[in-house]
Design a protein around this motif. Structure first.
Motif, PDB file in Angstrom:
ATOM      1  N   THR A  23       0.821  -1.198   0.000  1.00 38.39           N
ATOM      2  CA  THR A  23       0.000   0.000   0.000  1.00 38.39           C
ATOM      3  C   THR A  23       0.860   1.255   0.000  1.00 38.39           C
ATOM      4  O   THR A  23       1.859   1.343   0.715  1.00 38.39           O
ATOM      5  N   ALA A  24       0.456   2.231  -0.821  1.00 41.95           N
ATOM      6  CA  ALA A  24       1.128   3.530  -0.807  1.00 41.95           C
ATOM      7  C   ALA A  24       0.715   4.318   0.432  1.00 41.95           C
ATOM      8  O   ALA A  24       1.474   5.137   0.944  1.00 41.95           O
ATOM      9  N   LEU A  25      -0.505   4.053   0.897  1.00 38.82           N
ATOM     10  CA  LEU A  25      -1.003   4.716   2.101  1.00 38.82           C
ATOM     11  C   LEU A  25      -1.978   3.787   2.811  1.00 38.82           C
ATOM     12  O   LEU A  25      -2.900   3.264   2.194  1.00 38.82           O
ATOM     13  N   GLY A  26      -1.758   3.584   4.085  1.00 44.66           N
ATOM     14  CA  GLY A  26      -2.678   2.795   4.888  1.00 44.66           C
ATOM     15  C   GLY A  26      -3.362   3.684   5.913  1.00 44.66           C
ATOM     16  O   GLY A  26      -2.691   4.445   6.623  1.00 44.66           O
ATOM     17  N   VAL A  27      -4.686   3.624   5.965  1.00 39.51           N
ATOM     18  CA  VAL A  27      -5.462   4.477   6.863  1.00 39.51           C
ATOM     19  C   VAL A  27      -6.270   3.596   7.810  1.00 39.51           C
ATOM     20  O   VAL A  27      -7.008   2.713   7.366  1.00 39.51           O
ATOM     21  N   ILE A  28      -6.111   3.829   9.105  1.00 39.36           N
ATOM     22  CA  ILE A  28      -6.893   3.100  10.094  1.00 39.36           C
ATOM     23  C   ILE A  28      -8.192   3.853  10.324  1.00 39.36           C
ATOM     24  O   ILE A  28      -8.179   4.997  10.790  1.00 39.36           O
TER      25      ILE A  28
END
Length: 284
Positions: A23-28
């Motif tokens: 992933t280029a960006l992981g958001v919780i």
């Protein structure tokens, strides 16, 4: 997941971020508030070209699915797509679909039209064959008033068919639909995708009469062998009291639809078919 895409993953479970693809960006977090927060920070754009392209492609894909699932596509053969779409059309507005592992996963996943109150549940792990009926029993035990439909391949159903006795024993009104093609269909495709001829002695097998099996176990059974029998058999089974089996005899040579197909896979598939033809002629 596509290997060349830029992946942004939003999930409440931090430990699954990046599990399926880098992933280029992981958001919780949850998707709805995350998207809302992003929209509040993005300037509106008037260029609808990308949206129009995606909408047109989705429309064409849906039209293709509708065409392939139409019962009148063949006069004397039931195509598995028609089975999934018929179940989708006739199921209760809050039904739970439990999908087994195998090529039946593709038929059910592509051709069921899920409504907002319906649920689709499955293991979706390769090799977890035969789990649908057991899962369906567990769900039905929690809520006997809700319609629970197990969509099984014949291979998976045969591995755990004793779970139907469990449904009868505990009076669980589970409906088990069997895609009956007398083979492990996904195994054939997996072999041919790497250029290996399918070993039919292990893949193809005789099936019992599942409708008769249902009655022998104390439930009710229905069988569809031609397109004009399909909807009636499914409708009667879904309306029946108690557990039921719908034996749907489907075309064994049906190929699934995939959005993208690599040239190497196509070459391997053609090579496997040539080998199978040679083996059939030579008896090898």
């Amino acid at each position: 997941m596509p290997s060349k895409s830029v992946v942004i993953q939003v999930d409440e479970r931090a430990h699954v971020l990046g599990r399926r693809a880098p992933t280029a960006l992981g958001v919780i977090g949850s998707v709805r508030p995350t998207v809302k927060s992003l929209l509040d920070r993005v300037r509106p754009k008037g260029d609808a070209e990308f949206f129009n392209v995606v909408t047109a492609q989705r429309k064409a894909w849906d039209q293709m699915l509708d065409k392939q699932s139409h019962p009148a596509r063949s006069k004397d053969r039931i195509h598995p797509q028609a089975v999934a779409r018929a179940v989708s059309d006739l199921a209760a507005h809050n039904a739970v679909f439990v999908i087994d592992t195998g090529i039946n996963t593709l038929w059910s996943g592509n051709w069921i039209r899920q409504s907002g109150e319906q649920r689709i549940i499955g293991s979706f792990n390769n090799g977890a064959v035969g789990t649908a009926l057991g899962q369906a029993n567990g769900i039905q035990a929690l809520d006997r008033s809700r319609q629970v439909i197990a969509l099984c391949g014949d291979g998976g159903f045969n591995m755990l068919m004793s779970e139907f006795l469990t449904a009868v024993h505990h009076k669980l009104p589970v409906k088990a639909l069997v895609y009956n093609n007398s083979s492990l269909g996904l195994i054939t495709l997996e072999a041919e995708a790497i250029g290996v001829p399918a070993w039919k002695q292990a893949i193809d097998f005789p099936n019992p009469d599942y409708a008769a099996l249902a009655r022998a176990c104390g439930g009710v059974g229905f069988k569809a062998e031609s397109p004009d029998e399909l909807r009636d058999a499914i409708d009667k089974a879904l309306k029946a009291d108690g557990p039921a089996i719908i034996d749907c005899v489907v075309a064994a040579d049906e190929l699934p639809n995939v959005p993208h197909l690599a040239l190497e896979t196509m070459r391997n598939f053609a090579e496997a078919k040539v080998k199978e033809t040679i083996l059939a002629v030579t008896g090898g």
